[in-house]
Motif scaffolding. Structure first.
Motif, PDB file in Angstrom:
ATOM      1  N   ARG A 180       0.819  -1.214   0.000  1.00 30.31           N
ATOM      2  CA  ARG A 180       0.000   0.000   0.000  1.00 30.31           C
ATOM      3  C   ARG A 180       0.859   1.274   0.000  1.00 30.31           C
ATOM      4  O   ARG A 180       0.363   2.350  -0.331  1.00 30.31           O
ATOM      5  N   GLN A 189      -1.696  -0.464 -10.932  1.00 26.54           N
ATOM      6  CA  GLN A 189      -2.653  -0.742  -9.864  1.00 26.54           C
ATOM      7  C   GLN A 189      -3.695  -1.760 -10.312  1.00 26.54           C
ATOM      8  O   GLN A 189      -4.109  -2.620  -9.527  1.00 26.54           O
ATOM      9  N   THR A 199      -1.161  -6.773   2.008  1.00 28.09           N
ATOM     10  CA  THR A 199      -0.650  -5.457   2.395  1.00 28.09           C
ATOM     11  C   THR A 199      -0.942  -4.383   1.356  1.00 28.09           C
ATOM     12  O   THR A 199      -0.488  -3.246   1.493  1.00 28.09           O
ATOM     13  N   SER A 200      -1.699  -4.730   0.318  1.00 28.45           N
ATOM     14  CA  SER A 200      -2.116  -3.706  -0.652  1.00 28.45           C
ATOM     15  C   SER A 200      -3.394  -3.011  -0.202  1.00 28.45           C
ATOM     16  O   SER A 200      -3.786  -1.980  -0.733  1.00 28.45           O
ATOM     17  N   LYS A 201      -4.062  -3.580   0.801  1.00 27.74           N
ATOM     18  CA  LYS A 201      -5.361  -3.064   1.233  1.00 27.74           C
ATOM     19  C   LYS A 201      -5.195  -1.838   2.141  1.00 27.74           C
ATOM     20  O   LYS A 201      -4.300  -1.805   2.988  1.00 27.74           O
ATOM     21  N   PRO A 202      -6.074  -0.841   1.994  1.00 25.85           N
ATOM     22  CA  PRO A 202      -6.043   0.313   2.912  1.00 25.85           C
ATOM     23  C   PRO A 202      -6.232  -0.160   4.340  1.00 25.85           C
ATOM     24  O   PRO A 202      -6.946  -1.131   4.602  1.00 25.85           O
ATOM     25  N   ASN A 233      -1.457   6.683   7.103  1.00 28.45           N
ATOM     26  CA  ASN A 233      -2.667   5.897   7.314  1.00 28.45           C
ATOM     27  C   ASN A 233      -3.622   6.625   8.259  1.00 28.45           C
ATOM     28  O   ASN A 233      -3.295   7.671   8.815  1.00 28.45           O
TER      29      ASN A 233
END
Length: 366
Positions: A180, A189, A199-202, A233
């Motif tokens: 991310r 993307q 770990t690509s998720k908000p 974040n």
């Protein structure tokens, strides 16, 4: 459907208590021991929407349908989860299915409630969970890289872009960077989604504090807030215990009075939903009428034709136009007809980018 978020964290930090409170159910067992959630529980809650309520009242709608948030309570992860420790890969797989991660961290001390790592240290806990997710991503990427390489030997050159991307991602993860945090162009993307990386998720950090620290937080939550700001974040202070008390109150007025007594403006659920929409870049549009008023969640930047397809594929296939009234105009003029007579109803084409709060009536022919 609004969006789907998964609550993750170590065992025994209040995940099931928070899940029960947010979904106003008792479907997840709550106990002072690890792995009290042995399957991911799923709950749906209506997204609080005062704008929809106002519109429905004006239209005298018989039915009001808010958009929904789906919450997945995922069993506590532990060190070594990527290798199958604890409940392991089964629950890492469940995280792949959500849109965003709510990382609940324990920010309270209580001698009666044990901590799986021995003491309260939210930063250590965050790093432990993040490490497990990154190790799981690394394993997944290496496996997918190998499979793509084998397939490319058959002469499929279209796979080369994915192979290069997988190789680059492997190096980034090995260096300790969650996906991310990478600055990727739009095309990359889109390709990234094919890998379904954790770990690509908000991510939203939720600091679980006790009642006395709900307004200003404490030293533990402050550490999490500082970390979130450094990472770019989001974070919020929440109390699973307080949310549980709020959910037990059936009368809306009682809930408001309870919040006011604590000095809280709105519930943790409301704040979580608002931040979730920001994280995912989501907005809402409305369809309003005497039979039904309904809210629809879409990504910011969605075109009128794409928004029509959210209701039914036929709406998109036979799209003619979208009769559009801005929320502020609808409210100001008192109803659809008055807004129309004032020239505030517009006919927008298929490429019109829907605005937050738009009231839409789709014309189509199939």
């Amino acid at each position: 459907m609004g969006f789907r978020c998964g609550i993750v964290g170590l065992p025994n930090i209040g995940k099931s208590t928070l899940f029960n409170a947010l979904t106003n159910t008792i479907s997840a067992e709550v106990g002072n021991y690890p792995f009290c959630t042995v399957e991911p529980h799923i709950g749906r809650v209506a997204v609080p929407d005062p704008e929809l309520s106002k519109l429905a009242k004006i239209a005298d709608s018989k039915t009001v349908i808010p958009t929904q948030l789906e919450i997945v309570d995922i069993a506590g992860l532990v060190k070594g989860a990527n290798k199958g420790e604890g409940l392991g890969n089964q629950f890492l797989a469940n995280i792949r299915e959500v849109d965003a991660i709510v990382h609940l961290t324990r920010c309270f001390e209580d001698e009666k409630i044990s901590h799986v790592e021995g003491n309260v240290d939210p930063i250590r806990d965050i790093e432990l969970i993040e490490t497990e997710l990154m190790l799981a991503d690394l394993e997944s990427l290496e496996r997918q890289y190998e499979n793509l390489t084998k397939k490319s030997r058959g002469g499929d050159k279209s796979l080369l872009t994915l192979i290069d991307l997988a190789s680059n991602l492997i190096e980034e993860v090995k260096s300790g960077r969650p996906i991310r945090d990478l600055d990727l162009d739009t095309e990359t993307q889109l390709n990234l989604r094919k890998f379904q990386l954790l770990t690509s998720k908000p991510i939203l950090y939720a600091c679980n504090v006790d009642e006395k620290n709900i307004i200003s937080g404490n030293i533990f939550s402050q550490l999490v807030m500082e970390r979130a700001e450094k990472e770019g974040n989001k974070a919020l202070v929440i109390s699973a215990a307080i949310e549980s008390e709020i959910s037990a109150l059936e009368d809306f007025k009682e809930k408001i009075e309870f919040l006011e007594a604590l000095g809280i403006e709105e519930s943790g659920l409301n704040r979580l939903i608002k931040i979730g929409y920001e994280l995912l870049g989501l907005i809402r549009y409305y369809t309003i009428g005497p039979k039904e008023s309904k809210a629809w969640t879409i990504a910011n930047g969605t075109t009128a034709r794409e928004a029509a397809g959210k209701i039914h594929t036929d709406f998109a296939k036979g799209f003619i136009c979208a009769e559009t009234i801005a929320y502020t105009d609808y409210i100001s003029y008192g109803n659809e007809q008055a807004a129309k007579e004032a020239g505030k109803m517009r006919q927008e084409g298929r490429d019109y980018v829907v605005k937050n709060g738009d009231i839409l009536l789709f014309r189509f022919n199939v």
